[in-house]
Design a protein around this motif. Structure first.
Motif, mmCIF file in Angstrom:
data_model
loop_
_atom_site.group_PDB
_atom_site.id
_atom_site.type_symbol
_atom_site.label_atom_id
_atom_site.label_comp_id
_atom_site.label_asym_id
_atom_site.label_seq_id
_atom_site.Cartn_x
_atom_site.Cartn_y
_atom_site.Cartn_z
ATOM 1 N N ASP A 1 -7.150 5.528 -4.266
ATOM 2 C CA ASP A 1 -5.750 5.120 -4.401
ATOM 3 C C ASP A 1 -4.831 6.338 -4.517
ATOM 4 O OD1 ASP A 1 -7.149 5.456 -6.965
ATOM 5 O OD2 ASP A 1 -5.152 5.147 -7.798
ATOM 6 N N HIS B 1 -10.596 -5.824 -7.930
ATOM 7 C CA HIS B 1 -9.389 -6.173 -7.183
ATOM 8 C C HIS B 1 -8.582 -7.221 -7.926
ATOM 9 C CE1 HIS B 1 -7.057 -8.576 -4.267
ATOM 10 N NE2 HIS B 1 -6.785 -7.383 -3.760
ATOM 11 N N GLN C 1 -0.883 -9.108 -10.610
ATOM 12 C CA GLN C 1 -0.344 -7.834 -11.085
ATOM 13 C C GLN C 1 1.080 -8.026 -11.601
ATOM 14 O OE1 GLN C 1 -2.153 -5.063 -11.164
ATOM 15 N NE2 GLN C 1 -0.630 -3.529 -11.708
ATOM 16 N N GLU D 1 -5.992 -7.899 0.411
ATOM 17 C CA GLU D 1 -6.259 -9.201 -0.198
ATOM 18 C C GLU D 1 -7.716 -9.595 0.013
ATOM 19 O OE1 GLU D 1 -4.459 -11.047 -2.107
ATOM 20 O OE2 GLU D 1 -2.580 -9.924 -1.959
ATOM 21 N N VAL E 1 -4.606 -3.582 -6.971
ATOM 22 C CA VAL E 1 -4.150 -4.363 -5.817
ATOM 23 C C VAL E 1 -4.736 -3.799 -4.521
ATOM 24 C CG1 VAL E 1 -2.098 -5.118 -4.527
ATOM 25 C CG2 VAL E 1 -2.073 -5.112 -7.030
ATOM 26 N N ALA E 2 -5.078 -2.517 -4.545
ATOM 27 C CA ALA E 2 -5.703 -1.887 -3.385
ATOM 28 C C ALA E 2 -7.222 -2.038 -3.386
ATOM 29 C CB ALA E 2 -5.340 -0.398 -3.344
ATOM 30 N N ALA F 1 -1.580 -9.351 -5.881
ATOM 31 C CA ALA F 1 -0.227 -8.892 -6.191
ATOM 32 C C ALA F 1 0.456 -9.819 -7.189
ATOM 33 C CB ALA F 1 0.592 -8.784 -4.906
ATOM 34 N N PRO G 1 -2.666 -1.644 -0.440
ATOM 35 C CA PRO G 1 -2.799 -3.046 -0.848
ATOM 36 C C PRO G 1 -3.655 -3.848 0.127
ATOM 37 C CG PRO G 1 -0.537 -2.322 -1.084
ATOM 38 C CD PRO G 1 -1.268 -1.217 -0.362
#
Length: 205
Positions: free
Chosen positions: A180, A60, A66, A198, A106-107, A63, A196
């Motif tokens: 994804d 992971h 990324q 966190e 990010v996902a 964002a 997405p």
């Protein structure tokens, strides 16, 4: 023809997140991925030949991280291709880093990984993990012409991960994902199952 992550066909894939939590990989300290991906990595490890294992470099990614990679690499590309417009720069950039809107990392749906020996030494894969197309002369592409040892090792990696249900991003031999948008497109799934997410606040350093 390679479909890049910047292609609108990737963005068009629906996401119906199944709610799988992010979990730490027990064999890769500091790496978090979706639970379904973690299970499939365990399957892949069991399928590897005796004497080799996976080393996961990254899972992971936030964002903000990324975006930082996108901005840094796009700046490099702008210097190399001064006549390229924004669309072409985005296409070139997506060979190495996914647009934020569709980014598998990010996902929690992607891992960057390689193979190691039983003593923890990385085997030869033709390039280092995260070598850009420019740095590697295109050898970072999974199907690029590489020497016999690298091709053999890439095949071992692909056989195990593919059998466990992961898909490769063809411009990066080390990047594999499950759940994804890109995975859904390549496998014909009706939709992506991971969007997405966190890392839990308590787990952030």
């Amino acid at each position: 023809m390679t479909i890049l992550l910047a292609d609108p066909v990737v963005r068009a894939v629906r996401v119906l997140d199944n709610g799988d939590p992010l979990v730490p990989l027990d064999f890769a300290p500091g790496v978090w991925v979706r639970e379904g991906l973690a299970r499939r990595l365990d399957v892949a490890r069991a399928l590897l030949p005796s004497g080799v294992d996976l080393r996961v470099v990254e899972g992971h990614r936030s964002a903000s991280d990324q975006n930082a990679i996108i901005e840094r690499y796009t700046a490099e590309l702008r210097e190399l291709h001064p006549s390229a417009d924004a669309v072409e720069l985005a296409r070139l950039s997506s060979r190495f880093v996914a647009p934020l809107a569709v980014a598998p990392h990010v996902a929690g749906a992607a891992v960057d990984l390689t193979l190691v020996t039983a003593s923890g030494v990385e085997v030869w894969m033709g390039t280092e993990v995260d070598a850009t197309p420019e740095e590697s002369g295109g050898a970072c592409f999974f199907g690029a012409p590489v020497d016999e040892e690298a091709r053999r090792n890439r095949t071992v990696l692909a056989d195990a991960l593919g059998a466990a249900g992961l898909v490769n991003y063809p411009t990066e031999w080390w990047h594999w994902s499950y759940g994804d948008r890109y995975w859904a497109l390549l496998t014909g799934a009706g939709h992506a199952v991971y969007g997405p997410v966190e890392v839990p606040a308590w787990a952030r350093s």
